[in-house]
Scaffold this motif. Structure first.
Motif, PDB file in Angstrom:
ATOM      1  N   PRO A  49     -32.194 -32.149  12.865  1.00 42.07           N
ATOM      2  CA  PRO A  49     -30.926 -31.323  12.770  1.00 42.07           C
ATOM      3  C   PRO A  49     -29.812 -32.204  13.507  1.00 42.07           C
ATOM      4  O   PRO A  49     -28.619 -31.920  13.263  1.00 42.07           O
ATOM      5  CB  PRO A  49     -31.198 -30.254  14.100  1.00 42.07           C
ATOM      6  CG  PRO A  49     -32.582 -30.723  14.496  1.00 42.07           C
ATOM      7  CD  PRO A  49     -33.248 -31.510  13.433  1.00 42.07           C
ATOM      8  N   VAL A  50     -30.178 -33.155  14.168  1.00 42.57           N
ATOM      9  CA  VAL A  50     -29.025 -33.953  14.869  1.00 42.57           C
ATOM     10  C   VAL A  50     -28.121 -34.768  13.565  1.00 42.57           C
ATOM     11  O   VAL A  50     -27.246 -34.945  13.623  1.00 42.57           O
ATOM     12  CB  VAL A  50     -29.530 -34.953  15.929  1.00 42.57           C
ATOM     13  CG1 VAL A  50     -28.405 -35.963  16.140  1.00 42.57           C
ATOM     14  CG2 VAL A  50     -29.956 -34.279  17.098  1.00 42.57           C
ATOM     15  N   ALA A  79     -25.741 -23.317  12.168  1.00 39.56           N
ATOM     16  CA  ALA A  79     -27.204 -22.952  11.811  1.00 39.56           C
ATOM     17  C   ALA A  79     -28.237 -23.803  12.537  1.00 39.56           C
ATOM     18  O   ALA A  79     -29.059 -23.810  13.200  1.00 39.56           O
ATOM     19  CB  ALA A  79     -27.409 -22.885  10.356  1.00 39.56           C
ATOM     20  N   GLU A  80     -27.768 -25.424  12.394  1.00 43.65           N
ATOM     21  CA  GLU A  80     -28.374 -26.422  12.693  1.00 43.65           C
ATOM     22  C   GLU A  80     -28.286 -26.464  14.361  1.00 43.65           C
ATOM     23  O   GLU A  80     -29.469 -26.832  14.655  1.00 43.65           O
ATOM     24  CB  GLU A  80     -27.747 -27.866  12.288  1.00 43.65           C
ATOM     25  CG  GLU A  80     -27.853 -28.070  10.911  1.00 43.65           C
ATOM     26  CD  GLU A  80     -29.323 -28.071  10.469  1.00 43.65           C
ATOM     27  OE1 GLU A  80     -30.155 -28.578  11.109  1.00 43.65           O
ATOM     28  OE2 GLU A  80     -29.531 -27.840   9.154  1.00 43.65           O
ATOM     29  N   ALA A  81     -27.201 -25.876  14.928  1.00 46.12           N
ATOM     30  CA  ALA A  81     -27.110 -26.119  16.381  1.00 46.12           C
ATOM     31  C   ALA A  81     -28.082 -25.132  16.745  1.00 46.12           C
ATOM     32  O   ALA A  81     -28.818 -25.154  18.060  1.00 46.12           O
ATOM     33  CB  ALA A  81     -25.585 -25.834  16.840  1.00 46.12           C
ATOM     34  N   GLY A  85     -31.240 -25.440  19.358  1.00 47.54           N
ATOM     35  CA  GLY A  85     -31.324 -24.688  20.459  1.00 47.54           C
ATOM     36  C   GLY A  85     -32.786 -24.269  20.662  1.00 47.54           C
ATOM     37  O   GLY A  85     -33.201 -24.346  21.775  1.00 47.54           O
ATOM     38  N   GLN A  86     -33.309 -23.794  19.460  1.00 43.82           N
ATOM     39  CA  GLN A  86     -34.766 -23.039  19.442  1.00 43.82           C
ATOM     40  C   GLN A  86     -35.529 -24.078  19.972  1.00 43.82           C
ATOM     41  O   GLN A  86     -36.507 -24.016  20.545  1.00 43.82           O
ATOM     42  CB  GLN A  86     -34.767 -22.500  18.150  1.00 43.82           C
ATOM     43  CG  GLN A  86     -36.203 -21.839  18.117  1.00 43.82           C
ATOM     44  CD  GLN A  86     -36.785 -21.551  16.670  1.00 43.82           C
ATOM     45  OE1 GLN A  86     -36.783 -22.380  15.866  1.00 43.82           O
ATOM     46  NE2 GLN A  86     -37.325 -20.394  16.546  1.00 43.82           N
ATOM     47  N   LEU A  87     -35.531 -25.228  19.182  1.00 41.55           N
ATOM     48  CA  LEU A  87     -36.422 -26.263  19.403  1.00 41.55           C
ATOM     49  C   LEU A  87     -36.354 -26.960  20.668  1.00 41.55           C
ATOM     50  O   LEU A  87     -37.439 -27.081  21.505  1.00 41.55           O
ATOM     51  CB  LEU A  87     -35.970 -27.602  18.416  1.00 41.55           C
ATOM     52  CG  LEU A  87     -37.094 -28.611  18.417  1.00 41.55           C
ATOM     53  CD1 LEU A  87     -38.320 -28.214  18.050  1.00 41.55           C
ATOM     54  CD2 LEU A  87     -36.424 -29.865  17.396  1.00 41.55           C
ATOM     55  N   THR A 216     -38.590 -22.443   6.617  1.00 39.21           N
ATOM     56  CA  THR A 216     -38.215 -21.152   7.261  1.00 39.21           C
ATOM     57  C   THR A 216     -37.915 -21.374   8.670  1.00 39.21           C
ATOM     58  O   THR A 216     -38.024 -20.422   9.360  1.00 39.21           O
ATOM     59  CB  THR A 216     -39.563 -20.408   7.204  1.00 39.21           C
ATOM     60  OG1 THR A 216     -40.674 -21.027   7.718  1.00 39.21           O
ATOM     61  CG2 THR A 216     -39.932 -19.758   5.842  1.00 39.21           C
ATOM     62  N   GLY A 217     -37.649 -22.467   8.983  1.00 40.62           N
ATOM     63  CA  GLY A 217     -36.941 -22.712  10.423  1.00 40.62           C
ATOM     64  C   GLY A 217     -38.008 -22.892  11.449  1.00 40.62           C
ATOM     65  O   GLY A 217     -37.679 -22.807  12.546  1.00 40.62           O
ATOM     66  N   GLY A 218     -39.266 -23.340  11.285  1.00 43.25           N
ATOM     67  CA  GLY A 218     -40.214 -23.369  12.018  1.00 43.25           C
ATOM     68  C   GLY A 218     -40.375 -24.553  12.915  1.00 43.25           C
ATOM     69  O   GLY A 218     -39.828 -25.706  12.333  1.00 43.25           O
TER      70      GLY A 218
END
Ligand code: ADP
Length: 270
Positions: A49-50, A79-81, A85-87, A216-218
């Protein structure tokens, strides 16, 4: 006292001491290796993502006079941010759970509230995936623990159940109270989990289907958090699954009586 006996005894003690030290060193090495792996995996996960954010920022710069393009790139940065954040949130949860004082606010927790909050947090996800989210089973059950952590754990199971399910299917969250135990089960009619993966999916960063999970963003951390959160509460996670048919993850926790000030009536009936 026979001096030979004394020296034989000393050598036995010496051997034991050496073995003890060797065992300690091996355990220390194992922990160090785990820590190194975790740092390496985390850095690897953060890189994607970075990298995307910096590429998108460059793209915005060169598309500065095309507002439509700028909006598209900005939405993707956002979306990447969100993913970053989730990670980082999950990495923090996991490291808190692994610390000595892993649970911060411990007290009586109403399972009804845990279920309501974790479902509430996933209604939008379920709607957009066209998955029906239902709740059933016993009410008025309590455990001792940290409500926020339990909400996060059940929420992770619900999020996965939705992600790995087809449109039009159903995800059920059920509660079953037994003597001294409460079970929270999250069931789906999704892709299921192959036998060979059933142990490993609880490991940090392990994904049964790498490509699908990333798409799926896992993060590969959700189930590891579920496992540690449950163990911190003196419970265990069970998994039933049939590939192609669906899965049921069950969190089993030690149950307590309803606290007096909340519901004295139920306590005596139990
Ligand atoms: P992720 O963020 O990749 O979902 P998790 O730790 O939550 O990470 O889950 C690990 C892996 O377990 C997933 O990548 C997926 O392969 C599998 N998995 C988890 N929940 C389910 C489910 N309900 N149905 C099918 N596979 C699942």
């Amino acid at each position: 006292l026979d001096p030979r006996l004394v020296s034989a005894r000393a050598s036995v003690i010496g051997t034991r001491l050496v073995l003890l030290i060797i065992r300690d060193v091996t355990e220390q090495e194992r922990l160090d290796q785990m820590r190194r792996d975790f740092v390496a995996n985390t850095s690897h996960e953060l890189k994607t993502p970075v990298g995307a954010v910096s590429l998108l920022a460059e793209a915005i710069e060169s598309a500065a006079d095309d507002p439509a393009q700028v909006r598209i790139f900005a939405a993707r940065i956002s979306a990447e941010a969100g993913r970053l954040g989730q990670l980082t949130g999950r990495i923090m949860s996991l490291s808190r759970l692994q610390a000595e004082d892993g649970l911060t606010k411990v007290g009586p927790v109403a399972i009804d509230e845990v279920i309501a909050s974790s479902i509430e947090a996933h209604v939008v996800q379920a709607d957009s995936a066209e998955v029906e989210l239902t709740r059933g089973g016993d009410r008025g059950v309590f455990v001792r623990g940290d409500a926020q952590i339990l909400i996060e754990a059940v929420g992770n199971l619900i999020a996965n159940a939705i992600v790995y399910s087809p449109r039009g299917s159903r995800v059920g969250v059920g509660v079953r109270a037994e003597d001294g135990v409460v079970e929270i089960a999250v069931s789906d009619q999704g892709i299921g989990i192959a036998e060979a993966d059933r142990e490993r999916i609880f490991e940090r960063f392990y994904r049964a289907d790498e490509a699908r999970s990333r798409r799926t963003g896992g993060t590969g951390l959700g189930l590891s958090i579920v496992k540690h959160a449950t163990q911190r509460h003196g419970g265990e996670v069970r998994l039933w699954s049939r590939p192609g048919r669906g899965s049921t993850f069950t969190i089993r926790l030690p149950r307590i009586d309803a606290p007096d000030n909340l519901d004295a009536g139920k306590k005596s009936k139990k």
